[in-house]
Design an enzyme around this catalytic site. Sequence first.
Site, PDB file in Angstrom:
ATOM      1  N   GLY A  37       0.821  -1.205   0.000  1.00 34.26           N
ATOM      2  CA  GLY A  37       0.000   0.000   0.000  1.00 34.26           C
ATOM      3  C   GLY A  37       0.860   1.263   0.000  1.00 34.26           C
ATOM      4  N   LEU A  84       1.304   3.714   2.280  1.00 31.07           N
ATOM      5  CA  LEU A  84       2.138   3.856   3.481  1.00 31.07           C
ATOM      6  C   LEU A  84       3.072   2.657   3.625  1.00 31.07           C
ATOM      7  CD1 LEU A  84       2.899   5.224   6.178  1.00 31.07           C
ATOM      8  CD2 LEU A  84       0.994   3.971   7.238  1.00 31.07           C
ATOM      9  N   ASP A 137      -4.454 -12.726   4.517  1.00 25.90           N
ATOM     10  CA  ASP A 137      -5.751 -12.052   4.499  1.00 25.90           C
ATOM     11  C   ASP A 137      -6.107 -11.782   5.952  1.00 25.90           C
ATOM     12  OD1 ASP A 137      -8.323 -11.166   4.409  1.00 25.90           O
ATOM     13  OD2 ASP A 137      -9.127 -12.874   3.296  1.00 25.90           O
ATOM     14  N   ALA A 191      -5.658  -2.008   5.097  1.00 21.71           N
ATOM     15  CA  ALA A 191      -6.994  -1.489   5.439  1.00 21.71           C
ATOM     16  C   ALA A 191      -7.836  -1.434   4.180  1.00 21.71           C
ATOM     17  CB  ALA A 191      -6.872  -0.078   6.041  1.00 21.71           C
ATOM     18  N   THR A 241      -9.551   1.228   2.433  1.00 19.30           N
ATOM     19  CA  THR A 241      -9.383   2.678   2.584  1.00 19.30           C
ATOM     20  C   THR A 241     -10.305   3.512   1.685  1.00 19.30           C
ATOM     21  OG1 THR A 241      -7.536   2.557   1.027  1.00 19.30           O
ATOM     22  CG2 THR A 241      -6.985   2.534   3.362  1.00 19.30           C
ATOM     23  N   THR A 273      -6.958   6.802  12.166  1.00 20.23           N
ATOM     24  CA  THR A 273      -7.313   7.984  11.378  1.00 20.23           C
ATOM     25  C   THR A 273      -8.018   9.070  12.198  1.00 20.23           C
ATOM     26  OG1 THR A 273      -8.855   8.680   9.617  1.00 20.23           O
ATOM     27  CG2 THR A 273      -9.392   6.654  10.727  1.00 20.23           C
ATOM     28  N   TYR A 305     -16.509   4.236   7.436  1.00 20.39           N
ATOM     29  CA  TYR A 305     -15.044   4.066   7.492  1.00 20.39           C
ATOM     30  C   TYR A 305     -14.516   4.429   8.883  1.00 20.39           C
ATOM     31  CZ  TYR A 305     -10.096   5.194   6.650  1.00 20.39           C
ATOM     32  OH  TYR A 305      -8.716   5.276   6.732  1.00 20.39           O
ATOM     33  N   LYS A 363     -12.734   1.944  11.592  1.00 26.54           N
ATOM     34  CA  LYS A 363     -11.369   2.193  12.087  1.00 26.54           C
ATOM     35  C   LYS A 363     -11.375   2.320  13.616  1.00 26.54           C
ATOM     36  CE  LYS A 363      -8.053   2.798  10.007  1.00 26.54           C
ATOM     37  NZ  LYS A 363      -7.000   1.833   9.549  1.00 26.54           N
ATOM     38  N   TRP A 371      -4.934  12.704   6.060  1.00 25.66           N
ATOM     39  CA  TRP A 371      -4.667  13.343   4.762  1.00 25.66           C
ATOM     40  C   TRP A 371      -3.327  12.868   4.174  1.00 25.66           C
ATOM     41  CZ3 TRP A 371      -6.472  19.122   4.211  1.00 25.66           C
ATOM     42  CH2 TRP A 371      -7.772  19.264   4.687  1.00 25.66           C
TER      43      TRP A 371
HETATM   44  N1  LIG Z   1      -4.787   7.457   2.903  1.00 30.92           N
HETATM   45  C1  LIG Z   1      -5.099   8.328   3.865  1.00 30.92           C
HETATM   46  O1  LIG Z   1      -5.307   9.521   3.627  1.00 30.92           O
HETATM   47  C2  LIG Z   1      -5.186   7.858   5.296  1.00 30.92           C
HETATM   48  C3  LIG Z   1      -5.531   8.802   6.294  1.00 30.92           C
HETATM   49  C4  LIG Z   1      -5.575   8.379   7.631  1.00 30.92           C
HETATM   50  C5  LIG Z   1      -5.298   7.061   7.952  1.00 30.92           C
HETATM   51  N2  LIG Z   1      -4.991   6.159   6.951  1.00 30.92           N
HETATM   52  C6  LIG Z   1      -4.690   4.776   7.343  1.00 30.92           C
HETATM   53  O2  LIG Z   1      -3.343   4.529   6.993  1.00 30.92           O
HETATM   54  C7  LIG Z   1      -3.174   3.143   6.661  1.00 30.92           C
HETATM   55  C8  LIG Z   1      -2.493   3.024   5.317  1.00 30.92           C
HETATM   56  O3  LIG Z   1      -3.322   3.669   4.339  1.00 30.92           O
HETATM   57  P1  LIG Z   1      -2.918   3.671   2.776  1.00 30.92           P
HETATM   58  O4  LIG Z   1      -3.572   4.859   2.179  1.00 30.92           O
HETATM   59  O5  LIG Z   1      -1.454   3.446   2.629  1.00 30.92           O
HETATM   60  O6  LIG Z   1      -3.717   2.364   2.298  1.00 30.92           O
HETATM   61  P2  LIG Z   1      -3.671   1.615   0.883  1.00 30.92           P
HETATM   62  O7  LIG Z   1      -2.718   2.280  -0.056  1.00 30.92           O
HETATM   63  O8  LIG Z   1      -5.101   1.437   0.464  1.00 30.92           O
HETATM   64  O9  LIG Z   1      -3.033   0.192   1.262  1.00 30.92           O
HETATM   65  C9  LIG Z   1      -3.730  -0.746   2.008  1.00 30.92           C
HETATM   66  C10 LIG Z   1      -3.171  -2.112   1.653  1.00 30.92           C
HETATM   67  O10 LIG Z   1      -3.900  -3.101   2.416  1.00 30.92           O
HETATM   68  C11 LIG Z   1      -4.197  -4.186   1.540  1.00 30.92           C
HETATM   69  N3  LIG Z   1      -5.338  -4.936   2.039  1.00 30.92           N
HETATM   70  C12 LIG Z   1      -6.663  -4.657   1.905  1.00 30.92           C
HETATM   71  N4  LIG Z   1      -7.414  -5.610   2.481  1.00 30.92           N
HETATM   72  C13 LIG Z   1      -6.551  -6.534   3.001  1.00 30.92           C
HETATM   73  C14 LIG Z   1      -6.712  -7.753   3.706  1.00 30.92           C
HETATM   74  N5  LIG Z   1      -7.936  -8.259   3.981  1.00 30.92           N
HETATM   75  N6  LIG Z   1      -5.609  -8.441   4.104  1.00 30.92           N
HETATM   76  C15 LIG Z   1      -4.367  -7.974   3.809  1.00 30.92           C
HETATM   77  N7  LIG Z   1      -4.153  -6.825   3.121  1.00 30.92           N
HETATM   78  C16 LIG Z   1      -5.232  -6.113   2.727  1.00 30.92           C
HETATM   79  C17 LIG Z   1      -4.491  -3.499   0.224  1.00 30.92           C
HETATM   80  O11 LIG Z   1      -4.484  -4.422  -0.840  1.00 30.92           O
HETATM   81  P3  LIG Z   1      -5.408  -4.088  -2.147  1.00 30.92           P
HETATM   82  O12 LIG Z   1      -4.922  -2.795  -2.690  1.00 30.92           O
HETATM   83  O13 LIG Z   1      -5.178  -5.257  -3.039  1.00 30.92           O
HETATM   84  O14 LIG Z   1      -6.817  -3.984  -1.608  1.00 30.92           O
HETATM   85  C18 LIG Z   1      -3.358  -2.478   0.161  1.00 30.92           C
HETATM   86  O15 LIG Z   1      -2.168  -3.030  -0.361  1.00 30.92           O
HETATM   87  C19 LIG Z   1      -4.587   2.540   6.739  1.00 30.92           C
HETATM   88  O16 LIG Z   1      -4.765   1.970   8.008  1.00 30.92           O
HETATM   89  C20 LIG Z   1      -5.504   3.735   6.604  1.00 30.92           C
HETATM   90  O17 LIG Z   1      -6.757   3.508   7.221  1.00 30.92           O
HETATM   91  C21 LIG Z   1      -4.918   6.537   5.646  1.00 30.92           C
END
Ligand SMILES: NC(=O)c1ccc[n+]([C@@H]2O[C@H](COP(=O)([O-])OP(=O)(O)OC[C@H]3O[C@@H](n4cnc5c(N)ncnc54)[C@H](OP(=O)(O)O)[C@@H]3O)[C@@H](O)[C@H]2O)c1
Length: 275
Positions: free
Chosen positions: A9, A11, A32, A56, A58, A97, A121, A125, A145
């Site tokens: 992902g 992050l 998974d 997650a 997301t 988050t 969401y 979380k 963000w």
């Molecule tokens: N993005 C933001 O702005 C933001 C803000 C605040 C907090 N966060 C938190 O920060 C963290 C990282 O966010 P991110 O934006 O880097 O997320 P991301 O790019 O969507 O990456 C999430 C990863 O988790 C994988 N995944 C999904 N379901 C799964 C499962 N059942 N088992 C194992 N892996 C699974 C996804 O695979 P697939 O792509 O194949 O589904 C993806 O590789 C998350 O906890 C998110 O809630 C994000």
Amino acid sequence: MILVVGANGMLGRDLMSLLPGELRGVDIGEIDITSPESVRTLLVTLKPEVVVNAAAYTDVDGCETNRGLACAVNGYGVGNLARGSADIGAKLVQISTDYVFDGGKGRPYLEDDPTGPLSVYGQSKLLGEEQARLNPDHLIVRTQWLYGRHGKNFVETMLRLAIERSELSVVDDQIGSPTWTVELSRAIAALINGGCRGTYHGANAGFCSWNEFARAIFHEAGVAVTVKPMTTTELNRPAPRPLYSTLDCGKLTRDTCFTPLGWRQALQGYLSSRS
Ligand SMILES: NC(=O)c1ccc[n+]([C@@H]2O[C@H](COP(=O)([O-])OP(=O)(O)OC[C@H]3O[C@@H](n4cnc5c(N)ncnc54)[C@H](OP(=O)(O)O)[C@@H]3O)[C@@H](O)[C@H]2O)c1
């Protein structure tokens, strides 16, 4: 060894370059998190000392119509990791988050402020935070963000739209702190190194609206685009968002000596890292 779950992902990819020591990354192809058996088998085989969960579901708007999946991945999936990590004596680091808050406080949120998620969401979380606490050695890091080189994000969306349009409307009534995944990874590394436990906030310093952020992106990138204001109501997305959800990161700095960069300086760092 530190195991990063969700290593493909946005992050997760930066965590894999910036966390210290021996690292192993896994994603949906190898684990998974919704399956207790999948989690247990992997953790018992690899025996990490620390499990960092960056996996997650997301899609904030998608969660509104997929509550079951949101709770399975963002909530009970974390519970599987908490039980699995506790069973092998490992620490669990869970990424959470600002969307666990309702945005009505009017000042930056502290770690122990009352939660009140507005969206599915955010609710899922928050359930994940509760589930993470099933491992007594847990670290919950709330952030917001996010943008980074390895995922779809607001900065790249703005720069792509600027190729097609000379004028954009961007929401000016949601306030937060844009946070570079590299900076968040450094904060998480400092928290792990410091042996920290419990809940922390980690985001770049200062705050702005999405509209101000868009204007800063175009200014720093040297792109001429007119950015007009619009309201959250006008944008009319399926999931409600908190209007003011900046996170007070004082505890992070006090406990680790890590001081996050200002959001604009972090943006400059990101833009120069991609050129
Ligand atoms: N993005 C933001 O702005 C933001 C803000 C605040 C907090 N966060 C938190 O920060 C963290 C990282 O966010 P991110 O934006 O880097 O997320 P991301 O790019 O969507 O990456 C999430 C990863 O988790 C994988 N995944 C999904 N379901 C799964 C499962 N059942 N088992 C194992 N892996 C699974 C996804 O695979 P697939 O792509 O194949 O589904 C993806 O590789 C998350 O906890 C998110 O809630 C994000």
